[in-house]
Design a protein around this motif. Structure first.
Motif, PDB file in Angstrom:
ATOM      1  N   ILE A 192       0.790  -1.187  -0.164  1.00 34.08           N
ATOM      2  CA  ILE A 192      -0.136   0.131  -0.058  1.00 34.08           C
ATOM      3  C   ILE A 192       0.703   1.341   0.060  1.00 34.08           C
ATOM      4  O   ILE A 192       0.400   2.403  -0.340  1.00 34.08           O
ATOM      5  N   HIS A 193       2.205   1.168   0.208  1.00 35.20           N
ATOM      6  CA  HIS A 193       2.904   2.302   0.262  1.00 35.20           C
ATOM      7  C   HIS A 193       4.234   2.054  -0.668  1.00 35.20           C
ATOM      8  O   HIS A 193       4.729   1.170  -0.094  1.00 35.20           O
ATOM      9  N   LYS A 194       4.448   2.798  -1.886  1.00 35.10           N
ATOM     10  CA  LYS A 194       5.362   2.647  -2.726  1.00 35.10           C
ATOM     11  C   LYS A 194       6.367   3.454  -2.681  1.00 35.10           C
ATOM     12  O   LYS A 194       7.311   3.490  -3.584  1.00 35.10           O
ATOM     13  N   GLU A 195       6.624   4.278  -1.589  1.00 37.65           N
ATOM     14  CA  GLU A 195       7.665   5.187  -1.325  1.00 37.65           C
ATOM     15  C   GLU A 195       8.865   4.296  -1.195  1.00 37.65           C
ATOM     16  O   GLU A 195       8.844   3.271  -0.666  1.00 37.65           O
ATOM     17  N   PRO A 196      10.267   4.922  -1.406  1.00 37.72           N
ATOM     18  CA  PRO A 196      11.371   4.133  -1.275  1.00 37.72           C
ATOM     19  C   PRO A 196      11.736   3.998  -0.079  1.00 37.72           C
ATOM     20  O   PRO A 196      12.347   2.877   0.360  1.00 37.72           O
ATOM     21  N   ILE A 197      11.215   4.694   1.032  1.00 42.34           N
ATOM     22  CA  ILE A 197      11.491   4.543   2.486  1.00 42.34           C
ATOM     23  C   ILE A 197      10.083   4.661   3.039  1.00 42.34           C
ATOM     24  O   ILE A 197       9.708   5.831   3.065  1.00 42.34           O
ATOM     25  N   SER A 198       9.933   3.925   3.864  1.00 42.18           N
ATOM     26  CA  SER A 198       8.261   3.869   4.610  1.00 42.18           C
ATOM     27  C   SER A 198       8.654   4.034   5.978  1.00 42.18           C
ATOM     28  O   SER A 198       9.273   3.459   6.586  1.00 42.18           O
ATOM     29  N   VAL A 199       7.931   5.497   6.262  1.00 46.67           N
ATOM     30  CA  VAL A 199       8.163   5.948   7.644  1.00 46.67           C
ATOM     31  C   VAL A 199       6.839   5.676   8.551  1.00 46.67           C
ATOM     32  O   VAL A 199       5.868   6.095   7.905  1.00 46.67           O
ATOM     33  N   TYR A 200       6.665   5.112   9.527  1.00 43.47           N
ATOM     34  CA  TYR A 200       5.272   5.128  10.236  1.00 43.47           C
ATOM     35  C   TYR A 200       5.808   5.375  11.827  1.00 43.47           C
ATOM     36  O   TYR A 200       6.882   5.221  12.438  1.00 43.47           O
ATOM     37  N   TYR A 201       4.721   6.203  12.425  1.00 40.03           N
ATOM     38  CA  TYR A 201       4.488   6.482  13.601  1.00 40.03           C
ATOM     39  C   TYR A 201       3.457   5.395  14.095  1.00 40.03           C
ATOM     40  O   TYR A 201       2.259   5.568  14.163  1.00 40.03           O
ATOM     41  N   LEU A 202       4.095   4.032  14.270  1.00 34.84           N
ATOM     42  CA  LEU A 202       3.260   3.037  14.573  1.00 34.84           C
ATOM     43  C   LEU A 202       3.668   2.045  15.573  1.00 34.84           C
ATOM     44  O   LEU A 202       5.001   1.641  15.557  1.00 34.84           O
ATOM     45  N   SER A 203       2.979   1.695  16.692  1.00 34.68           N
ATOM     46  CA  SER A 203       3.520   0.538  17.632  1.00 34.68           C
ATOM     47  C   SER A 203       3.790  -0.615  16.916  1.00 34.68           C
ATOM     48  O   SER A 203       3.004  -1.312  16.297  1.00 34.68           O
ATOM     49  N   PRO A 204       5.012  -0.921  17.287  1.00 35.81           N
ATOM     50  CA  PRO A 204       5.835  -2.218  16.648  1.00 35.81           C
ATOM     51  C   PRO A 204       4.750  -3.306  17.046  1.00 35.81           C
ATOM     52  O   PRO A 204       5.040  -4.608  16.302  1.00 35.81           O
ATOM     53  N   TYR A 205       4.154  -3.519  17.905  1.00 42.86           N
ATOM     54  CA  TYR A 205       3.518  -4.783  18.593  1.00 42.86           C
ATOM     55  C   TYR A 205       2.647  -5.223  17.434  1.00 42.86           C
ATOM     56  O   TYR A 205       2.220  -6.287  17.536  1.00 42.86           O
ATOM     57  N   TYR A 206       1.926  -4.208  16.404  1.00 39.45           N
ATOM     58  CA  TYR A 206       1.086  -4.640  15.756  1.00 39.45           C
ATOM     59  C   TYR A 206       1.665  -4.930  14.197  1.00 39.45           C
ATOM     60  O   TYR A 206       0.974  -4.938  13.394  1.00 39.45           O
ATOM     61  N   ILE A 207       2.765  -5.131  14.158  1.00 41.01           N
ATOM     62  CA  ILE A 207       3.584  -5.571  12.951  1.00 41.01           C
ATOM     63  C   ILE A 207       4.152  -6.863  13.215  1.00 41.01           C
ATOM     64  O   ILE A 207       5.305  -6.862  13.980  1.00 41.01           O
ATOM     65  N   LYS A 208       4.019  -7.657  12.280  1.00 44.27           N
ATOM     66  CA  LYS A 208       4.323  -9.190  12.578  1.00 44.27           C
ATOM     67  C   LYS A 208       6.010  -9.173  12.144  1.00 44.27           C
ATOM     68  O   LYS A 208       6.288 -10.219  12.467  1.00 44.27           O
ATOM     69  N   ALA A 209       6.575  -8.312  11.482  1.00 42.00           N
ATOM     70  CA  ALA A 209       7.909  -8.415  11.097  1.00 42.00           C
ATOM     71  C   ALA A 209       8.976  -8.420  12.378  1.00 42.00           C
ATOM     72  O   ALA A 209       9.724  -8.917  12.188  1.00 42.00           O
ATOM     73  N   HIS A 210       8.517  -7.915  13.480  1.00 37.96           N
ATOM     74  CA  HIS A 210       9.177  -7.698  14.535  1.00 37.96           C
ATOM     75  C   HIS A 210       9.477  -9.127  15.249  1.00 37.96           C
ATOM     76  O   HIS A 210       8.508 -10.046  15.229  1.00 37.96           O
ATOM     77  N   ASN A 211      10.621  -9.455  16.051  1.00 41.31           N
ATOM     78  CA  ASN A 211      10.845 -10.616  16.387  1.00 41.31           C
ATOM     79  C   ASN A 211      10.533 -10.770  17.830  1.00 41.31           C
ATOM     80  O   ASN A 211      10.985 -10.776  18.810  1.00 41.31           O
ATOM     81  N   TYR A 212       9.070 -11.270  17.706  1.00 38.67           N
ATOM     82  CA  TYR A 212       8.665 -11.415  19.122  1.00 38.67           C
ATOM     83  C   TYR A 212       8.438 -13.102  19.485  1.00 38.67           C
ATOM     84  O   TYR A 212       7.676 -13.662  18.836  1.00 38.67           O
ATOM     85  N   VAL A 213       9.478 -13.381  20.154  1.00 38.60           N
ATOM     86  CA  VAL A 213       9.845 -14.718  20.132  1.00 38.60           C
ATOM     87  C   VAL A 213       9.665 -15.593  21.364  1.00 38.60           C
ATOM     88  O   VAL A 213       9.959 -14.770  22.480  1.00 38.60           O
TER      89      VAL A 213
END
Length: 549
Positions: free
Chosen positions: A289-310
């Motif tokens: 949904i974002h085609k910019e070369p760098i994606s900037v987020y003011y977003l809590s990482p808890y809601y992004i699966k890419a982070h390593n919650y192991v």
């Protein structure tokens, strides 16, 4: 039949007049419909309510795409231009979202509050961009068990682009748009935008040092009040009361502006829909949904699966760019006396493509770099007495026989280089080897809020113990490194450095040496292009010379 019973005919001139009037009315109605459907968007003509009105804007869920932007910005515009609306209550339950949308909503709210009172109430969560938006209001309330804060930014790094002979570009950054080495400072600049909004909104209301609240922590509302991040505890009804008092009205009508805009402009908020469906985000979705070369987020990482919650009992297996290289075939008998052996038989996570400088320096000294896989017996390879053994972060366990062989190899004069990166995995398996030599890699990572390279966990080291490895080295920059427990440290951090798992500040040693064993708690600083920062390359030169000397 009497004259009264006879039907009367309408004169032709009267009939023609009636037809003209009907056609005119139909045309007006059709024109209004066409205007409303096609020409009126995105402006929504204000609905006339008996004044005064308190408008409600519901900001629930993520702020991700243009549907979210249009819903919230048009809702704010509607409140601004409707003279019946005397105040607005902003109801927030959001983890934030895409930086551009968050900033658009924030600046729109600032324009609105210059015209009429805006009261924000947190109903569960105002994390990262959710809190950023709340800063656009006059007054922030939060329910006692809500969470507030998580001030900060997430920026996903650009790819390293390999050029093609079929596509020619005018400059080295034309394809990527950015320097990878300068990328941390882009993160810092985006972060500074958030901090600026915090200072402008809260100002003297902050009751703690601003450095204490920009670490990314989430706070319970009861804490947030004491710190000055919000103004008071309260509910939606309290927010309505404050809005009415601020507008100096006692009787008012409540209107859900979000609902009006959603229906009139036929907008279905993507972020609200995903939130209501309890959907966590993943990077594939965000990149689509974002085609910019760098994606900037003011977003809590808890809601992004890419982070390593192991699970702490499990070993994490990293995604690319770390992968398990396929070693070149080795023919026996082999003379390894002028070879540096790199173990990849234990799913060691490293990318040889980005180790060009390090491996190139070894080869320029007349030595070979040989990677061994599971088809080769590590014990047998070590019996051939290679010049040195390098072990990058292993993801599988070494057998007792292998550990014994490594120990015997070092005891008879072999050199061992252990490199662990905490951004990849836990230190479990590399510590099975390290502890045999009085070394131990800490789990967690080092960070320094005062002295860093762009972001807090890119630490800067300027204190070194005199050694052939540190000769000519005045400054190192490490990228998500960790502490190595040892009796002899070579590189020492400043005393403001913190180990993430213990949350204790102190002097740490991410690079150590015990006899002929070197342990380094970071790999990234050795990779291209990061090895070109500060004196990283000089340290690598010294390291290579030591290994081959």
């Amino acid at each position: 039949m009497s004259i009264l019973d006879k039907p009367r005919s309408i004169p032709h001139k009267h009939l023609l007049a009636i037809i003209i009037i009907l056609v005119f009315v139909a045309g007006v109605i059709t024109g209004l419909v066409i205007y409303d459907l096609f020409l009126a968007k995105p402006y929504v003509p204000p609905v006339k309510y008996p004044p005064p009105v308190i408008g409600i804007i519901r900001l629930y869920g993520y702020m991700l795409d243009d549907t979210d932007r249009e819903l919230y910005v048009n809702s704010i515009s509607y409140a601004l231009h409707n003279n019946s609306i005397v105040a607005v209550v902003l109801r927030i339950n959001s983890p934030g979202g895409y930086a551009s949308i968050v900033e658009d909503v924030y600046y729109s709210l600032k324009i609105l509050k210059a015209s009429k009172p805006v009261i924000a109430v947190v109903e569960g969560l105002a994390a990262s961009g959710g809190y950023y938006v709340a800063l656009g209001s006059d007054y922030i309330l939060a329910e006692p068990s809500s969470f507030v804060g998580n001030i900060g930014v997430i920026v996903y790094a650009p790819y390293i682009i390999i050029p093609s002979e079929s596509i020619l570009e005018s400059g080295p950054y034309k394809l990527s748009g950015f320097s990878v080495k300068e990328f941390p400072f882009i993160v810092r600049e985006a972060f500074n935008n958030f901090v600026k909004a915090l200072k402008e909104s809260r100002g003297d209301k902050l009751k703690v040092n601003i450095n204490d609240v920009i670490t990314g922590k989430l706070y319970l509302s009861t804490q947030a009040v004491k710190m000055g991040l919000i103004d008071d505890l309260g509910s939606f009804l309290d927010a309505l009361r404050l809005a009415a008092e601020s507008a100096k009205v006692t009787r008012y009508v409540i209107v859900d502006i979000t609902n009006i805009i959603s229906k009139r402009l036929n907008i279905t908020s993507t972020g609200m829909t995903l939130w209501n469906n309890k959907t966590s985000l993943d990077m594939n979705y965000l990149s689509n949904i974002h085609k910019e070369p760098i994606s900037v987020y003011y977003l809590s990482p808890y809601y992004i699966k890419a982070h390593n919650y192991v699970n702490l009992t499990e070993q994490y297996v990293p995604p690319p760019p770390y992968y398990y290289p396929t070693p070149q075939p080795i023919e026996f008998p082999l003379n390894l006396s002028r070879a540096i052996v790199v173990d990849s038989s234990h799913n060691n996570a490293f990318n040889p493509v980005l180790l060009n400088t390090f491996f190139g320096m070894i080869i320029s000294h007349g030595y070979k770099v040989i990677m061994i896989d599971k088809t080769l017996n590590l014990t047998y390879i070590l019996s051939k007495r290679p010049k040195a053994l390098i072990i990058f972060t292993p993801l599988t366990k070494y057998s007792p026989n292998e550990i014994k062989a490594i120990k015997e190899y070092v005891n008879i004069g072999g050199k061992l280089l252990l490199i662990y990166d905490p951004a990849i995995a836990f230190a479990t398996y590399i510590n099975d080897i390290a502890q045999e030599f009085g070394l131990y890699f800490a789990n967690g990572y080092l960070y320094d809020l005062n002295e860093n390279y762009g972001i807090y966990r890119n630490i800067v080291i300027t204190n070194f113990v005199s050694s052939p490895l540190t000769e000519g080295v005045n400054k190192l920059v490490l990228f998500t490194s960790t502490h190595v427990y040892a009796s002899h440290g070579l590189a020492l951090t400043s005393n403001s450095t913190v180990l993430s798992l213990t949350e204790e500040a102190g002097v740490y040693t991410p690079i150590v040496m015990e006899k002929d064993v070197i342990a380094i708690g970071d790999m990234t600083f050795m990779l291209d292009p990061f090895c070109g920062i500060a004196d990283n390359k000089k340290f690598i030169e010294n390291l290579v010379y030591y290994l081959v000397s």
